[in-house]
Design a protein around this motif. Structure first.
Motif, PDB file in Angstrom:
ATOM      1  N   SER A 115       0.796  -1.396  -0.060  1.00  0.00           N
ATOM      2  CA  SER A 115      -0.008  -0.058  -0.074  1.00  0.00           C
ATOM      3  C   SER A 115       0.843   1.310  -0.013  1.00  0.00           C
ATOM      4  CB  SER A 115      -0.860  -0.042   1.205  1.00  0.00           C
ATOM      5  OG  SER A 115      -1.514  -1.087   1.437  1.00  0.00           O
ATOM      6  N   ARG A 116       2.215   1.092   0.235  1.00  0.00           N
ATOM      7  CA  ARG A 116       2.906   2.407   0.646  1.00  0.00           C
ATOM      8  C   ARG A 116       3.207   3.170  -0.750  1.00  0.00           C
ATOM      9  NH1 ARG A 116       8.212   0.395   2.690  1.00  0.00           N
ATOM     10  NH2 ARG A 116       6.692  -0.554   4.544  1.00  0.00           N
ATOM     11  N   ASN A 117       3.234   2.606  -1.711  1.00  0.00           N
ATOM     12  CA  ASN A 117       3.622   3.437  -2.772  1.00  0.00           C
ATOM     13  C   ASN A 117       2.741   4.473  -3.397  1.00  0.00           C
ATOM     14  OD1 ASN A 117       5.812   3.820  -5.017  1.00  0.00           O
ATOM     15  ND2 ASN A 117       4.104   3.440  -6.548  1.00  0.00           N
ATOM     16  N   GLY A 118       1.399   3.994  -3.450  1.00  0.00           N
ATOM     17  CA  GLY A 118       0.446   5.154  -3.761  1.00  0.00           C
ATOM     18  C   GLY A 118       0.399   6.308  -2.874  1.00  0.00           C
ATOM     19  N   VAL A 119       0.479   5.611  -1.325  1.00  0.00           N
ATOM     20  CA  VAL A 119       0.181   6.856  -0.364  1.00  0.00           C
ATOM     21  C   VAL A 119       1.434   7.813  -0.531  1.00  0.00           C
ATOM     22  CG1 VAL A 119      -0.039   7.114   1.919  1.00  0.00           C
ATOM     23  CG2 VAL A 119      -1.251   5.367   0.706  1.00  0.00           C
ATOM     24  N   TYR A 120       2.709   7.057  -0.426  1.00  0.00           N
ATOM     25  CA  TYR A 120       3.833   7.967  -0.636  1.00  0.00           C
ATOM     26  C   TYR A 120       3.821   8.911  -1.979  1.00  0.00           C
ATOM     27  CZ  TYR A 120       8.816   9.140  -0.544  1.00  0.00           C
ATOM     28  OH  TYR A 120       9.893   9.897  -0.835  1.00  0.00           O
ATOM     29  N   LEU A 121       3.204   8.386  -3.043  1.00  0.00           N
ATOM     30  CA  LEU A 121       3.356   9.326  -4.263  1.00  0.00           C
ATOM     31  C   LEU A 121       2.181  10.402  -3.883  1.00  0.00           C
ATOM     32  CD1 LEU A 121       3.781  10.055  -7.272  1.00  0.00           C
ATOM     33  CD2 LEU A 121       1.748   8.392  -7.690  1.00  0.00           C
ATOM     34  N   SER A 122       1.169  10.131  -3.361  1.00  0.00           N
ATOM     35  CA  SER A 122       0.527  11.161  -2.909  1.00  0.00           C
ATOM     36  C   SER A 122       1.045  12.324  -2.091  1.00  0.00           C
ATOM     37  CB  SER A 122      -0.895  11.004  -2.661  1.00  0.00           C
ATOM     38  OG  SER A 122      -0.932  10.325  -1.488  1.00  0.00           O
ATOM     39  N   PHE A 158       7.961   8.574 -10.776  1.00  0.00           N
ATOM     40  CA  PHE A 158       8.871   7.766 -11.044  1.00  0.00           C
ATOM     41  C   PHE A 158       9.987   7.797  -9.703  1.00  0.00           C
ATOM     42  CE2 PHE A 158       8.033   8.057 -15.767  1.00  0.00           C
ATOM     43  CZ  PHE A 158       7.868   6.539 -15.836  1.00  0.00           C
ATOM     44  N   ASP A 159       9.828   8.878  -9.099  1.00  0.00           N
ATOM     45  CA  ASP A 159      10.816   9.085  -8.032  1.00  0.00           C
ATOM     46  C   ASP A 159      10.176   8.392  -6.758  1.00  0.00           C
ATOM     47  OD1 ASP A 159      13.021  10.376  -6.360  1.00  0.00           O
ATOM     48  OD2 ASP A 159      11.252  11.177  -5.449  1.00  0.00           O
ATOM     49  N   SER A 160       8.893   8.362  -6.553  1.00  0.00           N
ATOM     50  CA  SER A 160       8.464   7.709  -5.580  1.00  0.00           C
ATOM     51  C   SER A 160       8.376   6.072  -5.670  1.00  0.00           C
ATOM     52  CB  SER A 160       6.836   8.056  -5.525  1.00  0.00           C
ATOM     53  OG  SER A 160       6.165   7.356  -6.559  1.00  0.00           O
ATOM     54  N   ASN A 164      10.248   3.986  -2.934  1.00  0.00           N
ATOM     55  CA  ASN A 164       9.773   2.684  -2.350  1.00  0.00           C
ATOM     56  C   ASN A 164      10.256   1.208  -2.636  1.00  0.00           C
ATOM     57  OD1 ASN A 164       7.298   1.847  -0.765  1.00  0.00           O
ATOM     58  ND2 ASN A 164       6.396   0.912  -2.571  1.00  0.00           N
ATOM     59  N   LYS A 165      10.743   1.009  -4.172  1.00  0.00           N
ATOM     60  CA  LYS A 165      11.419  -0.134  -4.190  1.00  0.00           C
ATOM     61  C   LYS A 165      12.747  -0.140  -3.371  1.00  0.00           C
ATOM     62  CE  LYS A 165       9.418  -1.583  -8.259  1.00  0.00           C
ATOM     63  NZ  LYS A 165       8.510  -2.705  -7.785  1.00  0.00           N
ATOM     64  N   LEU A 166      13.406   0.879  -3.204  1.00  0.00           N
ATOM     65  CA  LEU A 166      14.699   0.836  -2.311  1.00  0.00           C
ATOM     66  C   LEU A 166      14.418   0.917  -0.798  1.00  0.00           C
ATOM     67  CD1 LEU A 166      16.719   2.991  -4.933  1.00  0.00           C
ATOM     68  CD2 LEU A 166      16.868   0.466  -4.629  1.00  0.00           C
ATOM     69  N   ASN A 167      13.132   1.116  -0.529  1.00  0.00           N
ATOM     70  CA  ASN A 167      12.913   1.452   0.960  1.00  0.00           C
ATOM     71  C   ASN A 167      13.616   2.650   1.588  1.00  0.00           C
ATOM     72  OD1 ASN A 167      11.053   0.637   3.099  1.00  0.00           O
ATOM     73  ND2 ASN A 167      12.701  -0.584   3.923  1.00  0.00           N
ATOM     74  N   VAL A 168      13.501   3.691   0.536  1.00  0.00           N
ATOM     75  CA  VAL A 168      14.249   4.845   1.280  1.00  0.00           C
ATOM     76  C   VAL A 168      13.546   6.256   1.244  1.00  0.00           C
ATOM     77  CG1 VAL A 168      16.807   4.188   0.723  1.00  0.00           C
ATOM     78  CG2 VAL A 168      15.253   5.270  -0.962  1.00  0.00           C
ATOM     79  N   ILE A 169      12.136   5.706   1.910  1.00  0.00           N
ATOM     80  CA  ILE A 169      11.181   7.122   1.835  1.00  0.00           C
ATOM     81  C   ILE A 169      11.163   7.437   3.298  1.00  0.00           C
ATOM     82  CG2 ILE A 169       9.470   5.926   0.316  1.00  0.00           C
ATOM     83  CD1 ILE A 169       7.732   5.185   2.690  1.00  0.00           C
TER      84      ILE A 169
END
Length: 169
Positions: A115-122, A158-160, A164-169
């Motif tokens: 769930s993290r990627n979409g929330v992080y993008l917003s 793309f940044d998000s 997220n994939k690198l787990n560096v949010i």
């Protein structure tokens, strides 16, 4: 929102009610899905989701302040006279938003990975919009609606994904 059907003079209580009913509840509905209906995870993440929704709504208020004030005769900010809106008042609102964004990011990091990627993008979209608003004077945001270009939005996406994939949010 029902509260938008009539002209309101927003007290701190009405302001908080509006934000709860327009934004925080959206975060809570999404959180129910994101936590796969786990009551434990939901309760743990609930305050973070509410702060994220609140920050988003307040950024929207700042972004739309010109149209709200000039076209719709609305002012969501309690104790702020938009006819004489100044940088000090704007800074106070921004400090509130900064605090909420910081808390929200803590919660985003605790979300299930799926769930993290979409929330992080917003989150990063609104943070960029907010940063752009912060760089401008109160006078300037009363004269134009601040936007993020579509090209920049794609870059943020793309940044998000990478973060997220690198787990560096």
């Amino acid at each position: 929102m029902e509260m938008d059907l009539s002209t309101q003079k927003y007290t701190p209580e009405l302001y908080n009610d509006y934000i709860l009913g327009s934004a925080e509840v959206v975060g809570l509905m999404c959180l129910k899905v994101f936590t796969h209906r786990s009551d434990v995870d939901y309760e743990q993440l609930k305050p973070y989701a509410m702060k994220l929704g609140s920050a988003f709504q307040k950024v929207n208020f700042l972004r739309d302040v010109k149209a709200d004030h000039q076209t719709l005769s609305r002012n969501y900010f309690p104790n702020v006279n938009l006819a004489v809106f100044c940088d000090n008042q704007k800074r106070e609102i921004e400090e509130e938003i900064e605090t909420e964004f910081a808390m929200a990011l803590t919660g985003i990091k605790l979300l299930p990975v799926a769930s993290r990627n979409g929330v992080y993008l917003s989150y990063i979209y609104y943070k960029k919009l907010f940063a752009k608003i912060k760089r401008l004077s109160a006078e300037k945001i009363m004269t134009e609606r601040i936007r993020i270009s579509n090209t920049r939005k794609v870059g943020l996406m793309f940044d998000s994904i990478i973060r997220n994939k690198l787990n560096v949010i």
